[in-house]
Write a protein that holds these residues in place. Structure first.
Motif, PDB file in Angstrom:
ATOM      1  N   ALA A 745       9.876  -1.526   6.258  1.00 27.87           N
ATOM      2  CA  ALA A 745       9.305  -1.387   7.654  1.00 27.87           C
ATOM      3  C   ALA A 745      10.191  -0.567   8.514  1.00 27.87           C
ATOM      4  CB  ALA A 745       9.198  -2.766   8.198  1.00 27.87           C
ATOM      5  N   ASN A 746      11.589  -0.644   8.365  1.00 32.80           N
ATOM      6  CA  ASN A 746      12.414   0.164   8.933  1.00 32.80           C
ATOM      7  C   ASN A 746      12.007   1.644   8.750  1.00 32.80           C
ATOM      8  OD1 ASN A 746      14.736   0.307  11.055  1.00 32.80           O
ATOM      9  ND2 ASN A 746      15.710   1.206   9.333  1.00 32.80           N
ATOM     10  N   VAL A 747      11.790   2.092   7.614  1.00 27.78           N
ATOM     11  CA  VAL A 747      11.703   3.394   7.297  1.00 27.78           C
ATOM     12  C   VAL A 747      10.320   3.837   7.777  1.00 27.78           C
ATOM     13  CG1 VAL A 747      11.464   4.868   5.482  1.00 27.78           C
ATOM     14  CG2 VAL A 747      13.229   3.278   5.371  1.00 27.78           C
ATOM     15  N   LEU A 748       9.114   2.963   7.607  1.00 33.17           N
ATOM     16  CA  LEU A 748       7.819   3.397   7.654  1.00 33.17           C
ATOM     17  C   LEU A 748       7.941   3.646   9.333  1.00 33.17           C
ATOM     18  CD1 LEU A 748       5.745   1.040   5.880  1.00 33.17           C
ATOM     19  CD2 LEU A 748       5.626   3.386   5.750  1.00 33.17           C
ATOM     20  N   VAL A 749       8.620   2.932   9.973  1.00 34.76           N
ATOM     21  CA  VAL A 749       8.524   3.338  11.750  1.00 34.76           C
ATOM     22  C   VAL A 749       9.481   4.259  12.264  1.00 34.76           C
ATOM     23  CG1 VAL A 749       7.651   0.956  11.890  1.00 34.76           C
ATOM     24  CG2 VAL A 749      10.065   1.458  12.289  1.00 34.76           C
ATOM     25  N   GLY A 750      10.452   4.778  11.198  1.00 37.19           N
ATOM     26  CA  GLY A 750      11.183   5.954  11.719  1.00 37.19           C
ATOM     27  C   GLY A 750      12.613   5.426  12.190  1.00 37.19           C
ATOM     28  N   GLY A 751      12.980   4.073  11.968  1.00 40.84           N
ATOM     29  CA  GLY A 751      13.954   3.540  12.138  1.00 40.84           C
ATOM     30  C   GLY A 751      14.018   2.562  13.664  1.00 40.84           C
ATOM     31  N   ASN A 752      15.246   2.349  14.038  1.00 39.72           N
ATOM     32  CA  ASN A 752      15.263   1.687  15.443  1.00 39.72           C
ATOM     33  C   ASN A 752      15.235   2.527  16.668  1.00 39.72           C
ATOM     34  OD1 ASN A 752      15.609  -0.696  16.887  1.00 39.72           O
ATOM     35  ND2 ASN A 752      17.831  -0.543  16.960  1.00 39.72           N
ATOM     36  N   LEU A 753      14.055   3.228  16.705  1.00 37.74           N
ATOM     37  CA  LEU A 753      13.878   4.288  17.850  1.00 37.74           C
ATOM     38  C   LEU A 753      13.408   3.359  19.005  1.00 37.74           C
ATOM     39  CD1 LEU A 753      12.388   7.179  15.771  1.00 37.74           C
ATOM     40  CD2 LEU A 753      14.589   7.119  16.702  1.00 37.74           C
ATOM     41  N   SER A 754      13.643   3.972  20.116  1.00 36.84           N
ATOM     42  CA  SER A 754      13.290   2.961  21.432  1.00 36.84           C
ATOM     43  C   SER A 754      11.761   3.263  21.619  1.00 36.84           C
ATOM     44  CB  SER A 754      14.011   3.420  22.482  1.00 36.84           C
ATOM     45  OG  SER A 754      13.979   4.752  22.824  1.00 36.84           O
ATOM     46  N   GLU A 755      11.310   4.518  21.215  1.00 36.09           N
ATOM     47  CA  GLU A 755       9.793   4.687  21.579  1.00 36.09           C
ATOM     48  C   GLU A 755       9.138   5.700  20.550  1.00 36.09           C
ATOM     49  OE1 GLU A 755      11.039   8.544  24.260  1.00 36.09           O
ATOM     50  OE2 GLU A 755      10.008   6.964  25.275  1.00 36.09           O
ATOM     51  N   PRO A 756       7.747   5.681  20.613  1.00 37.05           N
ATOM     52  CA  PRO A 756       7.240   6.724  19.572  1.00 37.05           C
ATOM     53  C   PRO A 756       7.874   7.981  19.579  1.00 37.05           C
ATOM     54  CG  PRO A 756       5.496   5.433  20.623  1.00 37.05           C
ATOM     55  CD  PRO A 756       6.831   5.066  21.337  1.00 37.05           C
ATOM     56  N   THR A 757       8.190   8.662  18.456  1.00 37.79           N
ATOM     57  CA  THR A 757       8.799   9.960  18.426  1.00 37.79           C
ATOM     58  C   THR A 757       8.430  10.713  17.127  1.00 37.79           C
ATOM     59  OG1 THR A 757      10.982   8.631  19.182  1.00 37.79           O
ATOM     60  CG2 THR A 757      11.530  10.903  18.217  1.00 37.79           C
ATOM     61  N   VAL A 758       8.360  12.074  17.413  1.00 38.54           N
ATOM     62  CA  VAL A 758       8.157  12.947  16.410  1.00 38.54           C
ATOM     63  C   VAL A 758       9.204  13.415  15.649  1.00 38.54           C
ATOM     64  CG1 VAL A 758       7.080  15.434  15.952  1.00 38.54           C
ATOM     65  CG2 VAL A 758       5.976  13.832  17.689  1.00 38.54           C
ATOM     66  N   VAL A 759       9.379  13.242  14.399  1.00 44.36           N
ATOM     67  CA  VAL A 759      10.496  13.509  13.474  1.00 44.36           C
ATOM     68  C   VAL A 759       9.895  14.297  12.303  1.00 44.36           C
ATOM     69  CG1 VAL A 759      11.525  11.194  14.133  1.00 44.36           C
ATOM     70  CG2 VAL A 759      10.030  11.712  11.990  1.00 44.36           C
ATOM     71  N   THR A 760      11.255  14.795  11.853  1.00 41.75           N
ATOM     72  CA  THR A 760      10.677  15.790  10.569  1.00 41.75           C
ATOM     73  C   THR A 760      10.573  14.815   9.352  1.00 41.75           C
ATOM     74  OG1 THR A 760      13.285  16.225   9.841  1.00 41.75           O
ATOM     75  CG2 THR A 760      12.193  17.593  11.607  1.00 41.75           C
ATOM     76  N   GLU A 761      10.065  15.560   8.004  1.00 38.46           N
ATOM     77  CA  GLU A 761      10.011  14.881   7.019  1.00 38.46           C
ATOM     78  C   GLU A 761      11.407  14.508   6.231  1.00 38.46           C
ATOM     79  OE1 GLU A 761       6.646  15.905   3.783  1.00 38.46           O
ATOM     80  OE2 GLU A 761       6.753  17.673   5.300  1.00 38.46           O
ATOM     81  N   GLN A 762      12.384  15.590   6.645  1.00 33.51           N
ATOM     82  CA  GLN A 762      13.843  15.323   6.009  1.00 33.51           C
ATOM     83  C   GLN A 762      14.551  14.063   6.771  1.00 33.51           C
ATOM     84  OE1 GLN A 762      14.953  17.193   3.371  1.00 33.51           O
ATOM     85  NE2 GLN A 762      16.433  15.448   3.542  1.00 33.51           N
TER      86      GLN A 762
END
Length: 797
Positions: A745-762
């Protein structure tokens, strides 16, 4: 005129009728499944106060069989929702509707008078020009059309499917003298192109082709087993996968098919008078078979046949085999045969036969006797049941699941040696064989040619222009190879990367080959296909390599290995040439990740695909978790959709769900509608993938740009943590399972980010790799991997 099949009516809803109905539904055809009206009310209907006039009663037989169809395991439908394409009814109320159908397929009980009475009714409502065929397995086709109209005869033929219809690809087409040749050709072409069948044009001879040869081979074994002092489990060990036959081998197959069916075919051939005395005796029933039939020990349908499930002394179920001398059931120990030990390092069954016939034990004797009899028999069946040898081989591969047909096996041991084995078994081969150098050859174009008895020449096998057979082109078209992979030139500017490691697992040698193939394609070619023609596309990563690095705590090397895998998958996605992946069979773990990174996918309908890494205590580490995060983010247009899409992705990965067909893979989001395609005939897969890669190149393929991904961070992570806590509290999962799920789940949501964020595939790949490494350090993960390796199982939950 072009004939389109939009609607089919199947008359008879039993096992075969239901299977045929399901497979037409699988390819998008609307189906009416009809059966007789029950003679009496059953107890449930009486309690409900129903009468014989109620629709539920009148359709009961077809309805009950339809429910069995939907619940069948293995599934008869590619997707449960395809059941909507089937409507049930009965002969009395619904037969008049056949005026609007395109094809009527009769699958009623195997009795001539009953079938003819059904045809009498069909003629009352059938529109001229409508196709009519019978699925009979034993009644002469010419007898079925006696008394029918000229138009009925013109469009009528035998269309003999094999059970289970979805999984056994043989369709024997048996025209009569009155069948219009163009209609016979239509049945052949439609069966191949739309139903994905290996269509074989058969003569109207007893049991046609596959059953004639297959039942002879089984009956020969039934006569020899007692003479050699072998038990049923011995024979099944010797006649299963080791020689390229199904796991059910001989006696388990007889139990599944039903001893009564086997006996019916054997008696039918024997009583037809078609066989010479020496072969006719093989079709005579051994005494123990007759006793089994008398006792109604018919196999699975009566819960005992050659095998029976019994309670052991400890109360647990055991499988006992029938002692053919005493007719008592007993626990049969595992036998050891030195001959089999000699073939352990020979990968292909076809290459084992030369060794097996040289065995000095009972196994070697059984192989010599059974193959000698088989070779002699098939030599005399040309031209009786088929003018061409390849039709017999096609029928045995597609109808009985043999990896190689009898003439292919004969070539493998040598024609002269086969003649010698026949003599030792007490038979003479047909004279025409004595002039044959080999039954098959490969021409310079990489196509199989066969020895044609009639002309004495080698001729092309028709239809090969639609296929690319890698075994045939490998010798002259291989550009590069290593121990686990090869690159072949498919022509027209397209090359193929073929995984050839054990079980097609993905290790370093395969990844090196993949990168070399992409390099070569980018430098000198227009496109790349990734495909093979093994039993499975790929069962996933090389577990032994992962285990070794983890046990030795060689984290740097393991990190580099995972990074290399990820980089290789990203090259599949972001190379400068189109990459088309052609999955089939088991496509698990890394095989699924490779598929998900392709520009396009040409999947065989029978593709069992999924991310199954949680089964050994890790998460998908080759870009699979990242890819689901990316795909679900495309649909984030409302909070409900966000949560639902993420939950679906999470559950599919966490539960190690495997699609049971390529169509189910669409529903799971592994294949993408409008981009990826499915082929029902696996033989066309590599050619179709080549054409797709060529089309993409010709239409101006441009290297794609890496994408960004919107991830949801803490808000969504809390939702998953609540769910896994509840699962743990309810004892549905273990502490270790919860740990895996939480990290996924942590990977699917992009980690412990405080809000929705746009990240890269890498960014997601780095997070995925870090999590994979953490889980590899868990003792329970190492225990799971060791267990899988000891059992020789693929990476799956």
């Amino acid at each position: 005129m072009k004939r389109r099949i939009k609607h089919v009516t199947v008359l008879g809803s039993g096992i075969m009728g239901s299977g045929i109905a399901a497979h037409f539904a699988n390819i998008g055809v609307q189906v009416s499944l009809l059966d007789i009206v029950p003679f009496e009310l059953n107890e449930t209907e009486q309690k409900k106060g129903l009468t014989k006039e109620d629709k539920a009663v009148r359709n009961r037989i077809a309805s009950e069989n339809f429910e069995k169809l939907k619940k069948a395991s293995p599934a008869l439908l590619y997707s449960p929702k395809f059941a909507e394409r089937i409507k049930v009814g009965n002969f009395d109320d619904d037969l008049q509707k056949i005026k609007d159908t395109d094809w009527i397929i009769e699958v009623v009980v195997e009795k001539l008078d009953i079938k003819k009475s059904v045809y009498e009714k069909i003629e009352q409502f059938r529109k001229p020009g409508t196709l009519v065929s019978s699925n009979t397995s034993g009644i002469p086709i010419n007898m079925l059309v006696e008394g029918r109209s000229d138009d009925f005869k013109k469009y009528f033929a035998g269309t003999h499917f094999f059970n289970p219809v979805r999984y056994l690809p043989l369709l024997e087409v048996i025209p009569t003298k009155e069948t219009d040749p163009e209609i016979a050709e239509f049945y052949m072409n439609y069966g191949a192109k739309f139903l994905g069948k290996t269509t074989v044009l058969a003569k109207d001879t007893p049991a046609f082709i596959a059953n004639r040869i297959g039942v002879f081979s089984m009956m020969d074994l039934l006569h020899n087993v007692q003479k050699l002092g072998l038990n049923v489990s011995d024979v099944d060990k010797l006649t299963g996968p080791v020689i390229g036959r199904p796991k059910s081998a001989t006696f388990r197959t007889a139990d599944v098919v039903g001893l009564d069916t086997l006996v019916m075919v054997a008696n039918g051939v024997r009583q037809s008078g078609a066989e010479a005395n020496d072969f006719n005796n093989v079709f005579a029933l051994p005494e123990y078979i007759q006793k089994m039939v008398d006792n109604k020990w018919l196999g699975s349908k009566t819960e005992q046949g050659f095998y029976k499930k019994v309670k052991g002394a400890d109360g647990k179920s055991e499988i006992h085999g029938l002692n053919l001398d005493t007719l008592e059931y007993e626990l049969q120990g595992k036998s050891s045969f030195p001959t089999l030990e000699l073939t352990k390092n020979i990968d292909k069954p076809i290459d084992r036969f030369k060794v097996l016939i040289g065995g000095k034990d009972k196994a070697g004797e059984l192989y010599r006797k059974s193959l000698g009899a088989l070779f002699a028999y098939v030599s005399h069946k040309v031209p009786e049941i088929s003018d061409e040898v390849y039709k017999i081989d096609d029928a045995m591969r597609a109808g009985f699941g043999w990896e190689n047909g009898p003439f292919e096996i004969w070539d493998a041991v040598g024609v002269e040696k086969g003649i010698e084995l026949a003599k030792e078994a007490g038979y003479e081969v047909s004279d025409w064989v004595k002039n044959v150098e080999s039954f098959y050859k490969i021409n310079e174009d990489g196509q199989s040619i066969f020895f044609d008895k009639n002309s004495g020449n080698y001729n092309n096998i028709p239809g090969q222009e639609s296929f690319i057979i890698l075994d045939n082109i490998r010798k002259n078209k291989t550009l590069w190879s290593n121990s686990g992979s090869s690159i072949e030139d498919l022509g027209d500017g397209i090359i193929n990367f073929e995984i050839r490691s054990k079980m097609n697992s993905l290790g370093g040698e395969v990844l090196d080959g993949l990168n070399r193939a992409i390099d070569l394609a980018e430098r000198e070619y227009d496109g790349l296909v990734i495909g093979n023609q093994g039993t499975n596309f790929s069962v996933g990563a090389n577990l032994a390599m992962i285990l070794m690095m983890a046990i030795e705590q060689d984290w740097d090397d393991l990190n580099m290995a995972i990074a290399y895998f990820q980089k290789s998958m990203m090259r599949v996605r972001y190379s400068s040439i189109p990459v088309v992946v052609a999955p089939h069979g088991m496509t698990l773990g890394g095989g699924c990740e490779m598929t998900m990174h392709a520009d396009r996918v040409v999947a065989a309908a029978e593709t069992y695909i999924g991310l199954v890494e949680t089964g050994v205590g890790v998460i998908p580490g080759g870009g699979g978790t990242k890819e689901f995060a990316l795909r679900t983010s495309r649909e984030f247009h409302s909070d409900d959709v966000k949560n639902n899409r993420l939950r679906e992705a999470f559950m599919n990965i966490a539960m190690g769900k495997v699609a049971t067909s390529a169509y189910e893979a669409y529903d799971m989001g592994i294949l993408e509608k409008g981009k990826d395609i499915v082929v029902v005939d696996k033989r066309t897969q590599i050619m179709t993938a080549k054409m797709m890669a060529k089309s993409l190149a010709e239409h101006g393929y441009t290297q794609p740009i890496e994408q960004t991904v919107k991830v949801l961070g803490k808000d969504a992570l809390g939702m998953f943590y609540v769910g896994t806590d509840q699962m743990l509290t309810g004892n549905f999962i273990s502490e270790h399972d919860k740990k895996i799920a939480d990290k996924l789940a942590n990977v699917l949501v992009g980690g412990n980010l405080s809000e929705p964020t746009v990240v890269t595939e890498q960014y997601l790949l780095n997070l995925e790799r870090e999590t994979f490494l953490q889980l590899c350090g868990e003792r329970k993960t190492l225990e799971r991997i060791q267990f899988m390796l000891q059992k020789g199982k693929p990476l799956r939950n």
